[in-house]
Design a protein around this motif. Structure first.
Motif, PDB file in Angstrom:
ATOM      1  N   PRO A 193       0.667  -1.114   0.160  1.00 13.61           N
ATOM      2  CA  PRO A 193      -0.028  -0.135   0.046  1.00 13.61           C
ATOM      3  C   PRO A 193       0.947   1.170  -0.045  1.00 13.61           C
ATOM      4  O   PRO A 193       0.335   2.403  -0.412  1.00 13.61           O
ATOM      5  CB  PRO A 193      -0.840  -0.200   1.102  1.00 13.61           C
ATOM      6  CG  PRO A 193      -0.439  -1.291   2.044  1.00 13.61           C
ATOM      7  CD  PRO A 193       0.707  -2.121   1.296  1.00 13.61           C
ATOM      8  N   TYR A 214      -3.328   9.205  -0.970  1.00 12.80           N
ATOM      9  CA  TYR A 214      -4.486   8.525   0.258  1.00 12.80           C
ATOM     10  C   TYR A 214      -5.023   9.526   1.101  1.00 12.80           C
ATOM     11  O   TYR A 214      -5.971   9.480   1.272  1.00 12.80           O
ATOM     12  CB  TYR A 214      -3.547   7.614   0.773  1.00 12.80           C
ATOM     13  CG  TYR A 214      -4.084   6.574   1.694  1.00 12.80           C
ATOM     14  CD1 TYR A 214      -4.888   5.463   1.002  1.00 12.80           C
ATOM     15  CD2 TYR A 214      -4.642   7.154   3.120  1.00 12.80           C
ATOM     16  CE1 TYR A 214      -5.617   4.777   1.919  1.00 12.80           C
ATOM     17  CE2 TYR A 214      -5.336   6.122   3.855  1.00 12.80           C
ATOM     18  CZ  TYR A 214      -5.724   5.018   3.445  1.00 12.80           C
ATOM     19  OH  TYR A 214      -6.492   4.148   4.146  1.00 12.80           O
ATOM     20  N   THR A 226      -9.095  10.196   1.389  1.00 10.78           N
ATOM     21  CA  THR A 226      -9.352   9.579   2.957  1.00 10.78           C
ATOM     22  C   THR A 226      -9.531  10.575   4.022  1.00 10.78           C
ATOM     23  O   THR A 226      -9.989  10.459   4.832  1.00 10.78           O
ATOM     24  CB  THR A 226      -8.897   8.293   3.373  1.00 10.78           C
ATOM     25  OG1 THR A 226      -7.473   8.667   3.626  1.00 10.78           O
ATOM     26  CG2 THR A 226      -8.673   7.278   2.317  1.00 10.78           C
ATOM     27  N   ASP A 233      -3.163   4.064   8.905  1.00 11.74           N
ATOM     28  CA  ASP A 233      -4.108   3.187   8.534  1.00 11.74           C
ATOM     29  C   ASP A 233      -3.438   1.824   8.270  1.00 11.74           C
ATOM     30  O   ASP A 233      -3.972   0.756   8.406  1.00 11.74           O
ATOM     31  CB  ASP A 233      -4.819   3.723   7.245  1.00 11.74           C
ATOM     32  CG  ASP A 233      -5.924   4.572   7.462  1.00 11.74           C
ATOM     33  OD1 ASP A 233      -6.123   4.980   8.708  1.00 11.74           O
ATOM     34  OD2 ASP A 233      -6.918   4.944   6.657  1.00 11.74           O
ATOM     35  N   ILE A 234      -2.062   1.989   7.586  1.00 14.10           N
ATOM     36  CA  ILE A 234      -1.524   0.358   7.432  1.00 14.10           C
ATOM     37  C   ILE A 234      -1.353  -0.077   8.934  1.00 14.10           C
ATOM     38  O   ILE A 234      -1.777  -1.291   9.181  1.00 14.10           O
ATOM     39  CB  ILE A 234      -0.080   0.555   6.954  1.00 14.10           C
ATOM     40  CG1 ILE A 234      -0.151   1.020   5.502  1.00 14.10           C
ATOM     41  CG2 ILE A 234       0.783  -0.533   6.962  1.00 14.10           C
ATOM     42  CD1 ILE A 234       0.972   1.486   4.819  1.00 14.10           C
ATOM     43  N   ALA A 244      -4.531  -1.361  10.074  1.00 15.34           N
ATOM     44  CA  ALA A 244      -5.061  -2.650   9.395  1.00 15.34           C
ATOM     45  C   ALA A 244      -4.322  -3.851   9.872  1.00 15.34           C
ATOM     46  O   ALA A 244      -4.695  -4.966  10.099  1.00 15.34           O
ATOM     47  CB  ALA A 244      -4.912  -2.622   7.983  1.00 15.34           C
ATOM     48  N   LEU A 251      -9.623  -7.485  -2.065  1.00 11.17           N
ATOM     49  CA  LEU A 251      -9.556  -6.787  -0.958  1.00 11.17           C
ATOM     50  C   LEU A 251      -9.589  -7.597   0.066  1.00 11.17           C
ATOM     51  O   LEU A 251     -10.526  -8.276   0.588  1.00 11.17           O
ATOM     52  CB  LEU A 251     -10.544  -5.654  -0.874  1.00 11.17           C
ATOM     53  CG  LEU A 251     -10.112  -4.400  -0.190  1.00 11.17           C
ATOM     54  CD1 LEU A 251      -8.739  -3.740  -0.902  1.00 11.17           C
ATOM     55  CD2 LEU A 251     -11.164  -3.242  -0.200  1.00 11.17           C
ATOM     56  N   ASP A 297      -9.181  -8.112   4.469  1.00 17.37           N
ATOM     57  CA  ASP A 297      -9.414  -7.410   5.830  1.00 17.37           C
ATOM     58  C   ASP A 297      -9.875  -5.602   5.566  1.00 17.37           C
ATOM     59  O   ASP A 297      -9.461  -4.782   6.014  1.00 17.37           O
ATOM     60  CB  ASP A 297      -8.100  -7.166   6.503  1.00 17.37           C
ATOM     61  CG  ASP A 297      -7.591  -8.541   6.791  1.00 17.37           C
ATOM     62  OD1 ASP A 297      -8.527  -9.473   7.380  1.00 17.37           O
ATOM     63  OD2 ASP A 297      -6.588  -8.979   7.014  1.00 17.37           O
ATOM     64  N   PHE A 314      -8.506  -3.705   3.453  1.00 15.84           N
ATOM     65  CA  PHE A 314      -7.388  -2.718   3.181  1.00 15.84           C
ATOM     66  C   PHE A 314      -6.469  -3.349   2.128  1.00 15.84           C
ATOM     67  O   PHE A 314      -5.967  -2.453   1.601  1.00 15.84           O
ATOM     68  CB  PHE A 314      -6.876  -2.402   4.509  1.00 15.84           C
ATOM     69  CG  PHE A 314      -5.869  -1.473   4.386  1.00 15.84           C
ATOM     70  CD1 PHE A 314      -6.210  -0.145   4.453  1.00 15.84           C
ATOM     71  CD2 PHE A 314      -4.319  -1.790   4.401  1.00 15.84           C
ATOM     72  CE1 PHE A 314      -5.195   0.808   4.218  1.00 15.84           C
ATOM     73  CE2 PHE A 314      -3.287  -0.735   4.305  1.00 15.84           C
ATOM     74  CZ  PHE A 314      -3.861   0.688   4.171  1.00 15.84           C
TER      75      PHE A 314
END
Lengths: 336, 336
Positions: free
Chosen positions: A8, A192, A196, A203-204, A207, B93, B95, B97
């Protein structure tokens, strides 16, 4: 079946190649590292040979004056500096086509301990904390130089990680340009954030924390995990819970916590893989982006267990022969 | 004094670190490579053990039928394929994320010769030409698969270059995504094309040819040089004079010329550096961009003489300890 996973942070894909899958213990260093003495009279980084290094830039000392023994952490200019404090940031066009500039900047060496064989995973937490204090002090010092765009703190441990000197040390480089690689990671994070309203790295971390499959350990201030799209086996991220773009903004409380977490992460790698060669890198926002919300400083440990080949050179895509869920499980099982 | 040079293809900077400068002969392989026999009865790539490999996909043969001995070049699926001909290109996708997909594609091995120890620099030009014909045939075959976005032809020579099998072979990978690394190079080339109306790689070749300082040799169809912003010592580019985006568009005349030029480039590296480990990679436009004017296929040879360390991992910027002008001069001096 192999699978592709997208990082990501870079949008790069990595192949998790199950057909070549190795068990975690197959990555173990095959032979023991040569045993080192506590003091090596020929090592220019050991106490007593301070005159063989350039004069120190910073030190924490228990006794003595500058460039004497008595230090516990010592920062010196790199004798073979890749970036030097001379010149300016003007770009020059050569042959009407090629672009060139002075390699102006800073390149320093952090001698982490006077003890020749006391690697980070063997230090006391208080000793690791002193090293981290040196990192922060030099980061804050170097960012005063207006030519500096990016400050990188990193460590090369072992020959496969690119070091020739055994004595425990790390390096700090301050570059006069934001490198294209870093710029692209920022651009992804900005994209990102614009979509968002949140930091990609926060967010990584969330998650990874919620999934839990790849988490190694958690402290008051940090989460440690093997990321979903790990580029290499046992790639380990240490991500702070407090949202600050730059390592220069780390708090003293966080440094104290990080000392324990970093030591423990490296200790578990050493136990599991027989003291592997590794690099670690502290990623920070560019100096001009320290007030931007899109980035979060963090530390990445990259064990050097495998080599890149033509496939990676041609595509930029890594083939990772271990599944991070399995390596994380092996790391969790190591007794504290 | 170290200097920074910008790679026109990626806009990444590289440090040419003169303080650590090594003379060209210091990069020489320190010990001889173990001597190999012409035939190794245990090698699965030698004639006679065809049943130990997956059935062949393509072969040039002088005798026998498929999967018998009698071949001069043989292409087989990679037994440990990183990309497989199963699944689809749907993204999933996880989880909420993380993004994941099947590693759908192709991964093939080109057995370049039945002779266990006849490496490219030791082959006749006609033998090298046969290998290149196999590359083109498989490129054109793989591009029929609509899922394929990029076809990479590459070679790993020696352990430091990531190979474990000695028998002369190369690999072909066909990926279901255009990797971010390739996409960015395309974007740079498109930006250049939009500004100038010319192909960036054609202009790199022209600028290198006009400067001449880094040129190794020139044939009817190709220019060989060490690029201005070489990432590693002795990095060698072979760039065609005819403007075609994809290796699939190479002409038979060009293949004949390339055989001599590739062999001679590798021979000079072998003479100068004592048969170093290396990778080479044929860069092509993505399959969907074969008709676009912005890209030019070319071959890059990357000798594996140095290692990346934390600095490179953190910045994406390489430190090159040799000046390409000096390495090119050393390559030019080798007698033909």
């Amino acid at each position: 079946m192999p699978e592709l996973r997208q990082d990501p942070a870079t949008k790069e894909w990595v192949i998790i190649a199950t057909e070549r899958m190795q068990r975690p213990d197959e990555f173990c260093r095959p032979a023991a590292r040569p045993i080192q003495p506590e003091h090596d009279p020929d090592c220019p980084f050991c106490p007593g040979l301070e005159t063989r290094t350039p004069p120190e830039l910073w030190a924490r000392r228990n006794a003595g004056v500058a460039n004497d023994p008595g230090w516990s952490v010592r920062v010196i200019p790199n004798k073979f500096a890749a970036l030097v404090d001379e010149g300016n940031t003007d770009r020059h066009l050569l042959d009407g086509f090629f672009r060139q500039m002075d390699a102006v900047g800073h390149h320093e060496v952090v001698l982490e301990t006077p003890v020749h064989n006391r690697f980070i995973h063997l230090m006391s937490t208080a000793e690791v904390e002193e090293v981290l204090h040196a990192y922060r002090a030099r980061y804050l010092g170097l960012r005063q130089d207006r030519r500096v765009k990016l400050i990188l703190i990193f460590k090369n441990h072992g020959e496969a990680a690119g070091t020739s000197l055994t004595h425990p040390h790390s390096q700090i480089a301050a570059t006069p340009v934001v490198l294209a690689y870093v710029r692209r990671k920022c651009e992804e994070a900005i994209r990102y954030f614009d979509a968002t309203g949140r930091c990609l790295y926060v967010d990584i971390q969330k998650a990874e924390g919620q999934s839990g499959q790849r988490v190694i350990l958690e402290s008051g201030c940090f989460l440690v995990f093997h990321p979903f799209a790990s580029q290499v086996p046992f790639e380990t991220w240490i991500v702070p819970k407090r949202h600050r773009p730059s390592f220069g903004q780390v708090s003293t409380e966080e440094l104290q916590d990080l000392a324990g977490v970093l030591k423990e992460s490296l200790r578990r790698l050493a136990v599991l893989l027989n003291d592997p060669d590794y690099n670690y890198v502290i990623h920070s926002a560019p100096v001009d982006g320290e007030d931007e919300e899109y980035f979060l400083w963090h530390l990445e440990i990259v064990p050097r267990l495998t080599r890149i080949a033509g496939f990676e050179l041609g595509t930029g895509m890594r083939i990772n022969t271990a599944r991070p869920e399995e390596t994380a499980l092996a790391m969790r099982k190591i007794a504290t």
